[in-house]
Design an enzyme around this catalytic site. Structure first.
Site, short mmCIF file in Angstrom:
data_model
loop_
_atom_site.label_atom_id
_atom_site.label_comp_id
_atom_site.label_asym_id
_atom_site.label_seq_id
_atom_site.Cartn_x
_atom_site.Cartn_y
_atom_site.Cartn_z
CG ASP A 134 -3.07 4.04 4.33
OD1 ASP A 134 -4.04 3.88 5.09
OD2 ASP A 134 -2.92 3.38 3.27
CD1 TRP B 76 -1.92 -2.31 1.89
CD2 TRP B 76 -2.90 -1.44 0.09
NE1 TRP B 76 -2.88 -3.19 1.47
CE2 TRP B 76 -3.49 -2.69 0.37
CE3 TRP B 76 -3.36 -0.70 -1.00
CZ2 TRP B 76 -4.52 -3.22 -0.42
CZ3 TRP B 76 -4.37 -1.23 -1.78
CH2 TRP B 76 -4.95 -2.47 -1.49
CE LYS C 88 -7.51 -2.60 4.94
NZ LYS C 88 -7.62 -3.98 4.44
#
Length: 362
Positions: free
Chosen positions: A173, A103, A197
């Site tokens: 992030d 990511w 999540k």
């Protein structure tokens, strides 16, 4: 009601049962309004109260004051990969990225389409088994910001403590571990997190942004990608993902009722230890992907002696009510996602299953 499984999926992921039950109670008639939150206008006083309460609860849990805003946006963390540099990476500037997994790689590649970037550190060699040490981080001269990914779902690594670069804006992030433990959120100029999540259902992205960053955000980009527009309009510039915001607020209230982030950290450490101790005590039958000093409490990645056993493991676990344990293809093996909403009972059930599976197949 059908018996619920232990859901170890990486995302969308398990949600707290009390949150789901409250949403169920309010599904058809939210607090006497005669309609569901899904049906009401985002301009109504009922929804604006939900929106405002969600922002207040997020700031309370993070210990932040009026110099921060919480925005509820759409497009997932993947849109933030572009939105951050579009707002803050000006011509002639450079943005620094610390690469710790897939990511963060994607975030850097997206930014590189929009301006100059610099890879300040990477642990790609060794297939992202660890978080880089502070000594390894080499910043460029006067970067516009430094970007990190706090937790890596695919590789099972997590920053144990966050770097501090002084006046250089730190952007993170935190999609997969936000609110899993106390941390100094005031170190960060901007935090973003896809909700699916650790915060709620998919559909909303939470952005925590410092006021001075809002004030220097670019104004010559498409309106929907401007942080200042969303802040000025209280996340209501266009129709928001209203039901997802409502669900996030229920999760935030649940977190407060559990005792906040300090209580959640202790719970998460105990849950993860049940599984990590089983891996470490297996004499090599199970092998963890992440180095011990970089292990995540949210995503536990491990291998078995061969792929046939891994397929059998996943199949038998599913039969016993434990789903979502297959690892990502770039790591292989197994991955147990033990987010805030995963119960200790679920982690204990997995640890017991792992021991029995090893006894039969070791």
């Amino acid at each position: 009601m059908t018996e619920r499984v232990f859901n170890f999926n990486a995302g969308p992921a398990t949600l707290p049962l009390p949150v789901l039950e409250e949403a169920q109670r309010e599904m058809l008639n939210y607090r006497g309004s005669g309609m569901s939150v899904m049906e009401m206008s985002h301009r109504s006083k009922e929804y604006e109260a939900i929106n405002n309460e969600a922002e207040a609860n997020m700031k309370e849990l993070l210990g932040l004051g009026d110099n921060y805003r919480v925005l509820f946006l759409q497009g997932g963390a993947s849109t933030q990969f572009a939105m951050v540099p579009m707002n803050f990476l000006q011509p002639g500037q450079r943005a620094d990225y610390i690469l710790t997994g897939s990511w963060s790689e994607k975030a850097q590649k997206e930014a590189a389409k929009l301006g100059q970037t610099h890879i300040a550190a990477t642990t790609q060699e060794g297939n992202y088994k660890r978080i880089p040490s502070l000594e390894e981080i080499q910043l460029s001269e006067s970067p516009a910001y430094v970007h990190i990914t706090s937790n890596n779902t695919i590789f099972g690594t997590q920053w144990q403590s966050f770097p501090d670069f002084g006046n250089i804006p730190l952007v993170a992030d935190m999609s997969s571990d936000i609110l899993c433990k106390p941390f100094d959120a005031s170190k960060f100029a901007l935090i973003y997190a896809g909700a699916q999540k650790n915060l709620g259902p998919s559909g909303v992205t939470v952005v925590v942004i410092r006021q001075d960053m809002i004030e220097k955000a670019a104004t010559n980009i498409p309106t929907m990608l401007r942080y200042d527009i969303h802040a000025k309009n209280n996340s209501l510039y266009n129709t928001p993902p209203s039901y997802s915001v409502y669900m996030v607020n229920l999760v935030l209230k649940w977190l407060k009722a559990q005792g906040g982030l300090a209580s959640m950290e202790q719970r998460n450490l105990e849950k993860a230890a049940l599984i990590y101790d089983t891996i470490d005590g297996s004499n090599g039958f199970y092998s963890g992907h992440a180095d011990k000093d970089s292990r995540s409490t949210m995503n536990i990645t491990f291998r078995l002696p061969n792929e046939d056993l891994e397929k059998t493991f996943a199949s038998e676990a599913t039969k016993q009510g434990m789903i979502g344990l297959k690892g990502h293809r770039s790591v292989g093996g197994m991955r147990a996602s033990t987010y805030n909403a995963m119960s200790r009972e679920g982690c204990q059930a997995l640890a017991d299953f792992m021991k029995e599976f090893m006894r039969k197949n070791g």
